[in-house]
Write a protein that holds these residues in place. Sequence first.
Motif, mmCIF file in Angstrom:
data_model
loop_
_atom_site.group_PDB
_atom_site.id
_atom_site.type_symbol
_atom_site.label_atom_id
_atom_site.label_comp_id
_atom_site.label_asym_id
_atom_site.label_seq_id
_atom_site.Cartn_x
_atom_site.Cartn_y
_atom_site.Cartn_z
ATOM 1 N N ASP A 82 -13.442 70.172 -8.128
ATOM 2 C CA ASP A 82 -14.902 70.203 -8.180
ATOM 3 C C ASP A 82 -15.463 71.265 -9.119
ATOM 4 O OD1 ASP A 82 -15.106 68.075 -6.447
ATOM 5 O OD2 ASP A 82 -15.321 69.329 -4.663
ATOM 6 N N ASP A 83 -14.904 72.475 -9.084
ATOM 7 C CA ASP A 83 -15.440 73.529 -9.943
ATOM 8 C C ASP A 83 -15.231 73.215 -11.418
ATOM 9 O OD1 ASP A 83 -12.664 73.901 -9.607
ATOM 10 O OD2 ASP A 83 -12.800 76.071 -9.858
ATOM 11 N N ILE A 84 -14.092 72.638 -11.756
ATOM 12 C CA ILE A 84 -13.833 72.270 -13.153
ATOM 13 C C ILE A 84 -14.735 71.112 -13.560
ATOM 14 C CG2 ILE A 84 -12.095 71.278 -14.714
ATOM 15 C CD1 ILE A 84 -10.029 73.054 -13.278
ATOM 16 N N ARG A 85 -14.895 70.121 -12.683
ATOM 17 C CA ARG A 85 -15.769 68.988 -12.994
ATOM 18 C C ARG A 85 -17.199 69.441 -13.252
ATOM 19 N NH1 ARG A 85 -19.279 66.920 -10.154
ATOM 20 N NH2 ARG A 85 -18.438 67.658 -8.173
ATOM 21 N N ARG A 86 -17.738 70.279 -12.368
ATOM 22 C CA ARG A 86 -19.112 70.763 -12.540
ATOM 23 C C ARG A 86 -19.264 71.568 -13.828
ATOM 24 N NH1 ARG A 86 -18.607 71.603 -6.978
ATOM 25 N NH2 ARG A 86 -18.083 73.804 -7.321
ATOM 26 N N SER A 87 -18.321 72.442 -14.085
ATOM 27 C CA SER A 87 -18.387 73.274 -15.287
ATOM 28 C C SER A 87 -18.240 72.423 -16.546
ATOM 29 C CB SER A 87 -17.302 74.355 -15.242
ATOM 30 O OG SER A 87 -17.443 75.225 -16.326
ATOM 31 N N LEU A 88 -17.386 71.424 -16.510
ATOM 32 C CA LEU A 88 -17.222 70.523 -17.654
ATOM 33 C C LEU A 88 -18.517 69.756 -17.908
ATOM 34 C CD1 LEU A 88 -15.439 69.182 -19.820
ATOM 35 C CD2 LEU A 88 -14.707 67.544 -18.048
ATOM 36 N N GLU A 89 -19.127 69.234 -16.852
ATOM 37 C CA GLU A 89 -20.394 68.512 -17.004
ATOM 38 C C GLU A 89 -21.457 69.415 -17.621
ATOM 39 O OE1 GLU A 89 -21.180 67.170 -13.038
ATOM 40 O OE2 GLU A 89 -19.845 65.430 -13.225
ATOM 41 N N THR A 90 -21.540 70.642 -17.148
ATOM 42 C CA THR A 90 -22.534 71.589 -17.660
ATOM 43 C C THR A 90 -22.267 71.915 -19.124
ATOM 44 O OG1 THR A 90 -22.832 72.542 -15.463
ATOM 45 C CG2 THR A 90 -23.506 73.899 -17.336
ATOM 46 N N ALA A 91 -21.006 72.201 -19.452
ATOM 47 C CA ALA A 91 -20.660 72.558 -20.826
ATOM 48 C C ALA A 91 -20.882 71.394 -21.781
ATOM 49 C CB ALA A 91 -19.203 73.040 -20.894
ATOM 50 N N LEU A 92 -20.534 70.187 -21.355
ATOM 51 C CA LEU A 92 -20.776 69.010 -22.209
ATOM 52 C C LEU A 92 -22.262 68.773 -22.400
ATOM 53 C CD1 LEU A 92 -18.054 66.490 -21.006
ATOM 54 C CD2 LEU A 92 -18.243 67.547 -23.267
ATOM 55 N N ALA A 93 -23.040 68.907 -21.332
ATOM 56 C CA ALA A 93 -24.491 68.711 -21.429
ATOM 57 C C ALA A 93 -25.098 69.732 -22.394
ATOM 58 C CB ALA A 93 -25.136 68.824 -20.051
ATOM 59 N N ALA A 94 -24.630 70.956 -22.325
ATOM 60 C CA ALA A 94 -25.153 71.989 -23.220
ATOM 61 C C ALA A 94 -24.816 71.680 -24.668
ATOM 62 C CB ALA A 94 -24.574 73.351 -22.827
ATOM 63 N N ARG A 95 -23.651 71.139 -24.923
ATOM 64 C CA ARG A 95 -23.240 70.819 -26.291
ATOM 65 C C ARG A 95 -23.912 69.573 -26.839
ATOM 66 N NH1 ARG A 95 -20.656 74.302 -29.734
ATOM 67 N NH2 ARG A 95 -19.683 75.811 -28.392
#
Length: 99
Positions: A82-95
Motif C-alpha cells: 500500500d505505501d509503495i502504491r500510494r507513493s507511486l500514484e502521487t509521484a506519477l501524478a506529479a510528473r
Amino acid sequence: MVEQDDFTDRVTVLRQEVHQLREAVASHAVVDQAIGMVVALGGLRPDEGWQVLKSVSQHTNTKLREVARHLVEWPQRGRLPDDIRRSLETALAARTGTE
C-alpha cells in the motif's frame, strides 16, 4: 606459511567482491526493468522514470532496489504494498500533471 595465508586471504576477498558484483548486476537489471514499467505507466522519459523510483524510495523509506523488486513482481503478485502504491500514484501524478 605466511605466503599461503596471504593467498587464502586474497582469495576470500576476491570471492566476496565477485559476490557483491553479481548482486549489483542483478539489482541493476531489476531497477532498469522497474524504470521501464514506470515509463510505460506514466508515459514518461527514462530519466523521469528514474526520478519517480527515487521519489517512491525516499517517501516510503524503502531501498530503491526493494521498490524496484516490488514493481517488477507486481504483475505476478497482483498488488503492490500500500505505501509503495500510494507513493507511486502521487509521484506519477506529479510528473504527469494529473494531481
